[in-house]
Enzyme design. Sequence first.
Site, PDB file in Angstrom:
ATOM      1  N   ASN A   1       0.647  -1.406  -0.066  1.00  0.00           N
ATOM      2  CA  ASN A   1      -0.050   0.214   0.095  1.00  0.00           C
ATOM      3  C   ASN A   1       0.750   1.062  -0.182  1.00  0.00           C
ATOM      4  O   ASN A   1       1.733   1.706   0.815  1.00  0.00           O
ATOM      5  CB  ASN A   1      -1.280   0.107   1.765  1.00  0.00           C
ATOM      6  CG  ASN A   1      -2.015   1.100   1.573  1.00  0.00           C
ATOM      7  OD1 ASN A   1      -1.827   1.886   0.573  1.00  0.00           O
ATOM      8  ND2 ASN A   1      -2.216   1.358   2.415  1.00  0.00           N
ATOM      9  N   TRP A   2       1.301   2.239  -0.665  1.00  0.00           N
ATOM     10  CA  TRP A   2       2.293   2.726  -0.837  1.00  0.00           C
ATOM     11  C   TRP A   2       1.350   4.340  -0.871  1.00  0.00           C
ATOM     12  O   TRP A   2       2.075   4.510  -0.026  1.00  0.00           O
ATOM     13  CB  TRP A   2       2.352   2.947  -2.900  1.00  0.00           C
ATOM     14  CG  TRP A   2       3.357   1.949  -3.707  1.00  0.00           C
ATOM     15  CD1 TRP A   2       2.653   0.920  -2.784  1.00  0.00           C
ATOM     16  CD2 TRP A   2       2.994   2.224  -5.267  1.00  0.00           C
ATOM     17  NE1 TRP A   2       4.145  -0.146  -4.062  1.00  0.00           N
ATOM     18  CE2 TRP A   2       3.689   1.140  -5.468  1.00  0.00           C
ATOM     19  CE3 TRP A   2       3.319   3.160  -5.982  1.00  0.00           C
ATOM     20  CZ2 TRP A   2       4.385   0.974  -6.374  1.00  0.00           C
ATOM     21  CZ3 TRP A   2       3.795   3.224  -7.297  1.00  0.00           C
ATOM     22  CH2 TRP A   2       4.252   1.226  -7.364  1.00  0.00           C
ATOM     23  N   LYS A   3       0.251   4.485  -0.343  1.00  0.00           N
ATOM     24  CA  LYS A   3      -0.288   5.391   0.002  1.00  0.00           C
ATOM     25  C   LYS A   3      -0.254   6.727  -0.416  1.00  0.00           C
ATOM     26  O   LYS A   3       0.313   7.012  -1.719  1.00  0.00           O
ATOM     27  CB  LYS A   3      -0.112   5.607   1.948  1.00  0.00           C
ATOM     28  CG  LYS A   3       0.260   4.602   2.389  1.00  0.00           C
ATOM     29  CD  LYS A   3      -0.120   4.692   3.623  1.00  0.00           C
ATOM     30  CE  LYS A   3      -0.446   3.642   4.520  1.00  0.00           C
ATOM     31  NZ  LYS A   3      -0.374   3.834   5.899  1.00  0.00           N
TER      32      LYS A   3
ATOM     33  N   HIS B   1      -9.829   1.656   4.513  1.00  0.00           N
ATOM     34  CA  HIS B   1      -8.436   1.404   5.379  1.00  0.00           C
ATOM     35  C   HIS B   1      -8.514   2.821   6.619  1.00  0.00           C
ATOM     36  O   HIS B   1      -9.205   3.501   6.321  1.00  0.00           O
ATOM     37  CB  HIS B   1      -7.105   2.045   4.280  1.00  0.00           C
ATOM     38  CG  HIS B   1      -5.669   2.018   4.640  1.00  0.00           C
ATOM     39  ND1 HIS B   1      -5.834   3.670   5.738  1.00  0.00           N
ATOM     40  CD2 HIS B   1      -5.156   1.251   4.718  1.00  0.00           C
ATOM     41  CE1 HIS B   1      -4.602   3.141   6.239  1.00  0.00           C
ATOM     42  NE2 HIS B   1      -4.181   1.646   5.585  1.00  0.00           N
TER      43      HIS B   1
ATOM     44  N   SER C   1       3.164  -1.838  10.614  1.00  0.00           N
ATOM     45  CA  SER C   1       4.517  -1.318  10.657  1.00  0.00           C
ATOM     46  C   SER C   1       4.812  -3.664  10.612  1.00  0.00           C
ATOM     47  O   SER C   1       5.871  -4.035  11.189  1.00  0.00           O
ATOM     48  CB  SER C   1       4.742  -1.718  12.214  1.00  0.00           C
ATOM     49  OG  SER C   1       4.536  -0.269  12.418  1.00  0.00           O
TER      50      SER C   1
ATOM     51  N   GLU D   1      -6.001  -4.874  10.635  1.00  0.00           N
ATOM     52  CA  GLU D   1      -4.740  -3.809  10.776  1.00  0.00           C
ATOM     53  C   GLU D   1      -5.052  -2.451  11.741  1.00  0.00           C
ATOM     54  O   GLU D   1      -6.186  -1.512  11.907  1.00  0.00           O
ATOM     55  CB  GLU D   1      -4.428  -2.993   9.659  1.00  0.00           C
ATOM     56  CG  GLU D   1      -4.378  -3.435   8.012  1.00  0.00           C
ATOM     57  CD  GLU D   1      -3.688  -2.565   6.979  1.00  0.00           C
ATOM     58  OE1 GLU D   1      -2.355  -2.415   6.614  1.00  0.00           O
ATOM     59  OE2 GLU D   1      -4.262  -1.492   6.704  1.00  0.00           O
TER      60      GLU D   1
ATOM     61  N   GLU E   1      -7.139   4.960   7.827  1.00  0.00           N
ATOM     62  CA  GLU E   1      -7.260   6.410   7.441  1.00  0.00           C
ATOM     63  C   GLU E   1      -7.972   7.085   6.715  1.00  0.00           C
ATOM     64  O   GLU E   1      -7.971   7.996   6.533  1.00  0.00           O
ATOM     65  CB  GLU E   1      -5.690   6.645   6.446  1.00  0.00           C
ATOM     66  CG  GLU E   1      -4.025   6.381   7.009  1.00  0.00           C
ATOM     67  CD  GLU E   1      -3.234   5.472   6.263  1.00  0.00           C
ATOM     68  OE1 GLU E   1      -2.781   5.711   5.507  1.00  0.00           O
ATOM     69  OE2 GLU E   1      -1.692   4.848   7.265  1.00  0.00           O
TER      70      GLU E   1
ATOM     71  N   GLY F   1       2.404  -0.931   4.437  1.00  0.00           N
ATOM     72  CA  GLY F   1       2.659   0.098   4.156  1.00  0.00           C
ATOM     73  C   GLY F   1       4.016   1.104   4.034  1.00  0.00           C
ATOM     74  O   GLY F   1       4.377   0.167   2.575  1.00  0.00           O
ATOM     75  N   GLY F   2       4.919   1.062   4.995  1.00  0.00           N
ATOM     76  CA  GLY F   2       6.189   1.524   4.404  1.00  0.00           C
ATOM     77  C   GLY F   2       6.976   0.836   4.295  1.00  0.00           C
ATOM     78  O   GLY F   2       7.819   1.437   2.769  1.00  0.00           O
TER      79      GLY F   2
ATOM     80  N   GLY G   1       2.512   2.045  10.489  1.00  0.00           N
ATOM     81  CA  GLY G   1       2.789   3.629  10.438  1.00  0.00           C
ATOM     82  C   GLY G   1       3.600   3.053  11.897  1.00  0.00           C
ATOM     83  O   GLY G   1       4.242   5.134  11.555  1.00  0.00           O
TER      84      GLY G   1
HETATM   85  P1  PGA Z   1       3.005   0.704   7.171  1.00  0.00           P
HETATM   86  O1  PGA Z   1       0.877   0.760   6.890  1.00  0.00           O
HETATM   87  O2  PGA Z   1       3.126  -0.652   6.931  1.00  0.00           O
HETATM   88  O3  PGA Z   1       3.707   1.829   7.402  1.00  0.00           O
HETATM   89  O4  PGA Z   1       2.253  -0.004   8.962  1.00  0.00           O
HETATM   90  C1  PGA Z   1       0.270  -0.406   6.631  1.00  0.00           C
HETATM   91  C2  PGA Z   1      -1.069   0.493   6.330  1.00  0.00           C
HETATM   92  O5  PGA Z   1      -1.398   1.230   6.213  1.00  0.00           O
HETATM   93  O6  PGA Z   1      -1.653  -0.852   5.469  1.00  0.00           O
END
Ligand code: PGA
Length: 251
Positions: free
Chosen positions: A9-11, A96, A214, A168, A98, A235-236, A174
């Site tokens: 997930n590049w966001k 998600h 994470s 999640e 966010e 994500g990251g 994050g």
């Molecule tokens: P993260 O994000 O791996 O950076 O914690 C995961 C996500 O929000 O899908």
Amino acid sequence: MRKKIVAGNWKMNKNLQEGLSLATELNEALKGKTVNCDVVIGTPFIHLASVAKAIDTTKIGVSAQNCADKASGAYTGEVSAEMVASTGATYVILGHSERRAYYHETPEILKEKVLLALANNLTPIFCIGEVLAEREAEKHFEVVKSQIQDSLFGLSEEDFGKIVLAYEPVWAIGTGKTATADQAQEMHAFIRKILADKYGQAVADNTSILYGGSCNASNAKELFANPDVDGGLIGGASLGVDKFMPIIEAF
Ligand code: PGA
């Protein structure tokens, strides 16, 4: 048997050129390699068509990170599920945390998005998870159960069979603070039980439930070793091939 999936997930990261480089680099890294899971990358909308064209989509699935809750029309700035599908993308991340928190996506809105995604043959990667206060109040099971119930339990058994879930915990996203393998397994087993109660054991057994928050090269193996953890939403650590490949290879 259910699929193992590692999805990035590049966001809101990477401009078009950077995104294309990352996608083609990953494509190269996977060339001639046999991996034991499906690989997906969730890019910003504007990258979808170019990325889908530049890579071998039989090896890497392309995903949007959202779609509109309306089919088409006067909704300035929105991108429909049909438009997403027309780029060559085959997945869409929905719900998600966010989007729930910053863009006020409610269970009702998400229900519409899921229906439109399915109607356009996109596989929803549907995210659920509690915030820290809810876990501390020991409400995490209840919260996750209602997130699933409120947006997905109106689906027919056939349609539910097309959903991928991603647990999640919001406190792990994050933050570098991942859920322990035991916490992940406990919640994933709970989710599978709810699915079995509603749709029967076969549907529950066939549903892929990813862990996100994470997840990285150093904890992926331990997380994925759990019987009910079928992969990760990353994500990251999906923003560089050097960090993403070891997670794919954790299977
Ligand atoms: P993260 O994000 O791996 O950076 O914690 C995961 C996500 O929000 O899908």
